[in-house]
Design a protein around this motif. Structure first.
Motif, PDB file in Angstrom:
ATOM      1  N   THR A 266       0.866  -1.177   0.000  1.00  0.00           N
ATOM      2  CA  THR A 266       0.000   0.000   0.000  1.00  0.00           C
ATOM      3  C   THR A 266       0.898   1.221   0.000  1.00  0.00           C
ATOM      4  N   THR A 278      -4.255   3.359  11.339  1.00  0.00           N
ATOM      5  CA  THR A 278      -3.823   2.174  10.586  1.00  0.00           C
ATOM      6  C   THR A 278      -3.227   1.154  11.549  1.00  0.00           C
ATOM      7  N   GLY A 322       3.581  -1.375   4.049  1.00  0.00           N
ATOM      8  CA  GLY A 322       2.889  -0.095   3.967  1.00  0.00           C
ATOM      9  C   GLY A 322       3.927   0.957   3.618  1.00  0.00           C
TER      10      GLY A 322
END
Ligand code: AMP
Ligand code: MG
Length: 433
Positions: A266, A278, A322
């Motif tokens: 991501t 998150t 991420g």
């Protein structure tokens, strides 16, 4: 289940708030398990695929001793008599694919063309331009010192010997490898299945192509950069679009990504401030560490595992990265941290990206204590003599600096200010990105 945090604490220099690039690379490498599944593909479809097992040569290549030149094959015993000039009678001819089947005595020779099998007993070839032929073309003469015993002969198995590994498992197949396997008569090979990588962008400000750009919004460029970088690694990609900064949307996207991919990438949403929600979310169905890397650009990074189920360990797992949201940071983090893992998981044996020395044409500001990957334009003033100039803005949001550049200027963790004329390390990226 060993959690990432248990594991990471054992790594030297583990400080999640200033993790050196090398320490981060060492941690992520440990979590890269290669995909197990193997596919059998036709030779042409093996380009850029990863070989699943060693290829052992079933034959000698070449299969027979043969001539490396157009000339005359003879027994090297003819050179041993101590005479200055060798005279031999021509008793036959051998072409590539048309061997000479008869016998050859020490006083005789056979006309041979390149690639022709060496006639029985012959071990040396004198090139045609070194001989004198008689008018009837029945004999030749040449200076004995013009040719050494065994010259101009290719030995059977000299390219590939039967029973030896011609290519090793983990090889990413190149053009020469396809040809090499063809030379062994091999038309199909076992390769690892392609790695599946899902990716999406996060951010309420992001617009997809085709949507109007309202005030304060930006087009999502990261998905295109990521797609292209993944394509270069020949992995299967799954583009899950833009996901809004909402826990429910993020959770749904991550769990469906874990259900269908080996790796989930991501971008955005991991910097301080944004990371809090998150973090909380990923604790429910993942085992994820939030790091601040001692590197620039690309400080924030989340890394770990996520599962398609409701709790860690439930459902299908995927490795998770991420990445930061800034477009240059995405690329730098991908190359420095993610790329090697994807290659390892694809079953490949990754080689470090080549680094060469160059003279900096400018002073470069640099603080010790973090690794910097500045964008540079390198030119070769003379063969092997490289000079590099940093591109103008080094801001991690300025993607045009990547398009303008042809290398990273790699300034090591401990390195300080760089003076004009000083040597620096550069990592060329033409052909890579
Ligand atoms: P974030 O890491 O989410 O705080 O984002 C950092 C910066 O990168 C912000 O200026 C974002 O607008 C920008 N950004 C984040 N994701 C993308 C993307 N997919 N494409 C272009 N810019 C992005
Ligand atoms: Mg964001």
């Amino acid at each position: 289940m060993t959690t990432l945090n248990d594991f990471s604490r054992c790594v030297a220099q583990y400080d999640p708030h200033a993790l050196p690039v090398k320490a981060a690379q060492a941690i992520v490498r440990q979590w890269a398990a290669p995909v197990a599944a193997v596919e059998r593909v036709a030779l042409r479809d093996a380009l850029d695929r990863v070989l699943a097992a060693d290829i052992v040569s079933p034959i000698d290549v070449p299969s027979h001793d043969n001539s490396a030149m157009d000339g005359y094959a003879f027994q090297s015993a003819a050179l041993a008599s101590g005479i200055a000039t060798v005279a031999l009678a021509i008793v036959g001819k051998a072409l590539a694919g048309h061997p000479y089947e008869g016998g050859v005595e020490t006083t005789q020779c056979v006309r041979v063309m390149t690639g022709a099998c060496m006639p029985t007993g012959c071990d040396t070839v004198v090139p045609q331009e070194l001989v004198e032929r008689n008018a009837e073309c029945t004999s030749i003469r040449f200076a004995a010192r013009a040719v050494a015993p065994g010259a101009n002969r290719r030995l059977a198995g000299e390219d590939l010997a039967r029973g030896h590994a011609a290519l090793r498992a983990g090889r990413v197949m190149r053009a020469s490898d396809l040809g090499l396997l063809a030379s062994l008569g091999i038309g199909e090979v076992n390769v690892r299945r392609r790695l599946r990588v899902a990716f999406f962008s996060t951010g309420d400000e992001l617009r997809s192509l085709g949507e109007p750009l309202d005030p304060g919004s930006v087009y999502d460029s990261n998905r295109y950069t990521l797609f292209a970088m993944l394509r270069r690694l020949n992995v299967d990609t799954l583009d899950l679009g833009v996901v809004r900064d909402e826990p429910a949307a993020l959770e749904a996207a991550l769990r469906s990504a874990a259900a269908s991919a080996d790796v989930v990438l991501t971008s955005g949403g991991v910097s301080v401030g944004e990371a809090d929600f998150t973090k909380q979310l990923l604790q429910t169905f993942g085992d994820v560490a939030f790091w601040s890397l001692a590197m620039r650009p690309g400080r924030p990074l989340a890394f770990g595992r996520v599962w398609s189920g409701e709790r860690p360990g439930l459902g299908l797992p995927a490795l998770f990265f991420g990445l930061p949201g800034n477009p240059v940071a995405v690329m730098v983090t991908f190359y420095q941290i993610v790329r090697e893992v994807l290659l390892l998981m694809s079953g490949a044996t990754p080689q470090p990206l080549p680094v060469i020395r160059a003279t900096s044409r400018q002073a470069i500001r640099k603080r010790a204590g973090r690794t910097e990957f500045q964008r540079g334009v390198a030119v070769q003033s003379e063969p092997g003599e490289w000079h590099v100039t940093p591109t103008g803005s080094q801001s991690s949001g300025v993607l045009s600096s990547m398009s303008e550049a042809n290398c990273f200027i790699v300034l090591d963790h401990d390195e300080g200010e760089i003076a004009e004329g000083q040597q620096v390390a550069i990592m060329p990226f033409d052909g890579l990105i």
